[in-house]
Scaffold this active site. Structure first.
Site, short mmCIF file in Angstrom:
data_model
loop_
_atom_site.label_atom_id
_atom_site.label_comp_id
_atom_site.label_asym_id
_atom_site.label_seq_id
_atom_site.Cartn_x
_atom_site.Cartn_y
_atom_site.Cartn_z
CG HIS A 6 -3.96 4.81 2.35
ND1 HIS A 6 -5.32 4.94 2.55
CD2 HIS A 6 -3.44 4.60 3.59
CE1 HIS A 6 -5.59 4.81 3.85
NE2 HIS A 6 -4.46 4.61 4.49
CG HIS A 61 -8.21 5.29 6.73
ND1 HIS A 61 -7.43 4.17 6.84
CD2 HIS A 61 -9.48 4.84 6.58
CE1 HIS A 61 -8.18 3.08 6.76
NE2 HIS A 61 -9.43 3.46 6.60
CD GLN A 65 -2.61 1.37 2.53
OE1 GLN A 65 -1.98 1.58 3.57
NE2 GLN A 65 -3.92 1.29 2.51
CE1 TYR A 94 -2.79 9.12 7.99
CE2 TYR A 94 -4.20 7.38 7.15
CZ TYR A 94 -3.47 7.94 8.18
OH TYR A 94 -3.43 7.32 9.41
C1 LIG Z 1 -1.66 -1.01 13.86
C2 LIG Z 1 -2.55 -0.72 12.68
C3 LIG Z 1 -1.99 -0.15 11.54
C4 LIG Z 1 -2.78 0.15 10.44
N1 LIG Z 1 -2.21 0.69 9.32
C5 LIG Z 1 -2.98 0.92 8.23
C6 LIG Z 1 -2.40 1.40 7.04
O1 LIG Z 1 -1.19 1.61 6.94
N2 LIG Z 1 -3.21 1.59 5.98
C7 LIG Z 1 -4.56 1.34 6.03
O2 LIG Z 1 -5.25 1.52 5.03
N3 LIG Z 1 -5.13 0.90 7.16
C8 LIG Z 1 -4.38 0.68 8.24
N4 LIG Z 1 -4.96 0.20 9.39
C9 LIG Z 1 -6.42 -0.05 9.40
C10 LIG Z 1 -6.67 -1.49 9.01
O3 LIG Z 1 -6.22 -1.74 7.69
C11 LIG Z 1 -8.16 -1.84 9.08
O4 LIG Z 1 -8.86 -1.06 8.14
C12 LIG Z 1 -8.75 -1.60 10.46
O5 LIG Z 1 -7.87 -2.06 11.47
C13 LIG Z 1 -10.10 -2.29 10.59
O6 LIG Z 1 -9.97 -3.66 10.28
P1 LIG Z 1 -9.84 -4.79 11.43
O7 LIG Z 1 -11.12 -4.71 12.23
O8 LIG Z 1 -9.70 -6.08 10.68
O9 LIG Z 1 -8.64 -4.47 12.26
C14 LIG Z 1 -4.18 -0.11 10.49
C15 LIG Z 1 -4.73 -0.70 11.63
C16 LIG Z 1 -3.93 -1.00 12.72
C17 LIG Z 1 -4.57 -1.64 13.93
#
Ligand SMILES: Cc1cc2nc3c(=O)[nH]c(=O)nc-3n(C[C@H](O)[C@H](O)[C@H](O)COP(=O)(O)O)c2cc1C
Length: 307
Positions: free
Chosen positions: A111, A114, A35, A116
Site C-alpha cells: 500500500h 492514500h 494488502q 499512509y
Molecule cells: C470500508 C472501506 C475500507 C477500505 N479499505 C481500504 C484499504 O484497506 N486499502 C485500500 O487501498 N483501499 C481501501 N478502501 C478503498 C477501496 O479499496 C477503493 O479504492 C474505494 O472504495 C473506491 O472504489 P469503489 O468505488 O469500488 O468502492 C476502502 C474502502 C472502503 C469503503
C-alpha cells in the site's frame, strides 16, 4: 490505522488469516491478495464509521511519517522517520509478507497510496525531507522502493506483487499529478512490480477531487498505455459493462470493485449470471441458487443488475 483494522503483526493474526484463506481455497477457485501497509500520519484514528481520520478519544499511539506534517490540525504531528525507524519498519513489512505467505495468500499488494506511511514519502505535500529521501521524485520513491525490494526478496517468485498508488493528489502542480504518476509507475515497473493498482487522492485535506463514474480509470489508462505496465483500475466502477468496457478498451488489466462488494458480496457471480456466463464457479452449497439465477437471467428476470 484504527483499533478495528485487521493486521499482519501478531501470531493470532496469522492464525486468523490462515483459517480464512484455507476456507476460501477449499470452497472456491478464488485467489486471495493480502494488502500490507503502515498507517503513518493517518494512524491512531477512529473506526471508519465513527469520525473518519479523527484521532482516538483516548489511548492514542505516537505516529511516524516521512516528515512532521500532520494529516489535519486535529491529528498528531508525526515524527520524521530516522534511518533506524526506516530499517525497523522495513523489517516489519518483511515480517508481514512472510506471514501472508505462511497464511497461504496468492498475491501481495504494497500500500503506497492514500496518505499512509509509504504514500507520505511519495507525495511532496507530506514529504519535506532534505536528505536523499525527499525532494526529487527519485528521492521520494527511494524508501517505498527499498521496502518493495525487501518484501520481494522474501515473497515467492511465482506469486505476483502489486503496488497501490495515488496517481493524483488533486491539488494541481503542488502534488502528484497524473503525469508524474506515469513516472512513478515506470519506477515500479523497473523495480519488478508486477502490476500497478491505480487509485488516487486521500493524500491531503487540500485535495479537490473530481468525482464521477470510473473517475480514476483515466490514470490507469494513461499508465498502462504510456509504460506498457499492467494496471488495475479502481474507483466508482459499479456496472458489469463498466468493467468489460475498461478491459476491452485496454484501460486496465484487472478491475477492482470495493463498495459494490460491500453491498453485495456476490456482485461478481451475479454479474456473470446476468451476462449469461454458465462457467463461473459458485461455492457448492450455493449451486441451486446459481442454477435458478441463470435460468431466470435467460428470461431477463431475477437479476437486478443492469448489463
Ligand atoms: C470500508 C472501506 C475500507 C477500505 N479499505 C481500504 C484499504 O484497506 N486499502 C485500500 O487501498 N483501499 C481501501 N478502501 C478503498 C477501496 O479499496 C477503493 O479504492 C474505494 O472504495 C473506491 O472504489 P469503489 O468505488 O469500488 O468502492 C476502502 C474502502 C472502503 C469503503
Amino acid at each position: 490505522i484504527t483499533p478495528g483494522c485487521p493486521g499482519f503483526y501478531a501470531p493470532e493474526h496469522e492464525a486468523a488469516w490462515k483459517r480464512i484463506v484455507d476456507f476460501v481455497h477449499a470452497e472456491t477457485p478464488a485467489k486471495m491478495c493480502a494488502q500490507i501497509g503502515h498507517s503513518g500520519p493517518k494512524g491512531s484514528t477512529q473506526l471508519g464509521w465513527e469520525e473518519m481520520d479523527a484521532p482516538l478519544t483516548s489511548g492514542n499511539w505516537s505516529l511516524m511519517a516521512a516528515s512532521d506534517v500532520a494529516w489535519s490540525e486535529s491529528n498528531q504531528v508525526p515524527k520524521p522517520m530516522t534511518r533506524a525507524d526506516m530499517d525497523q519498519v522495513t523489517a516489519q513489512f518483511v515480517a508481514s509478507a512472510e506471514m501472508a505467505e505462511r497464511a497461504g495468500f496468492d498475491m501481495l499488494e504494497l500500500h503506497c497510496a492514500h496518505g499512509y506511511l509509504l504514500s507520505s514519502f511519495i507525495t511532496p505535500l507530506t514529504n519535506t525531507r532534505t536528505d536523499e529521501y525527499g525532494g526529487s521524485l527519485e528521492n521520494r520513491m527511494r524508501y517505498p522502493l527499498e521496502v518493495f525490494h525487501a518484501v520481494r526478496a522474501v515473497w515467492p517468485d511465482a506469486k505476483p506483487i502489486s503496488v497501490r498508488i495515488s496517481a493524483n493528489d488533486w491539488v494541481g502542480d503542488d502534488g502528484v499529478t497524473p503525469e508524474e504518476a506515469v513516472e512513478i509507475a515506470r519506477m515500479l515497473q523497473d523495480a519488478g512490480v508486477d502490476i500497478c493498482d491505480v487509485s488516487a487522492g486521500q493524500t491531503s485535506k487540500r485535495a479537490e477531487p473530481v468525482y464521477g463514474r470510473m473517475f480514476q480509470t483515466p490514470f490507469s489508462d494513461r499508465i498502462r498505455n504510456e509504460t506498457g505496465m499492467a494496471t488495475m483500475a479502481v474507483g466508482n466502477i459499479y456496472e458489469p459493462d463498466h468493467v468489460n468496457s475498461i478491459l476491452m478498451a485496454g484501460r486496465a488489466d484487472l478491475v477492482c470493485l470495493a463498495r459494490p462488494h460491500l453491498a453485495n458480496p456476490y456482485w461478481t457471480l451475479h454479474a456473470a449470471a446476468a451476462l449469461g456466463d454458465a462457467e463461473t464457479k459458485w461455492p457448492n452449497p450455493y449451486g441451486p441458487g446459481a442454477d435458478q439465477m441463470r435460468r431466470l437471467a435467460e428470461r431477463g428476470e431475477g437479476v437486478s443488475m443492469r448489463v
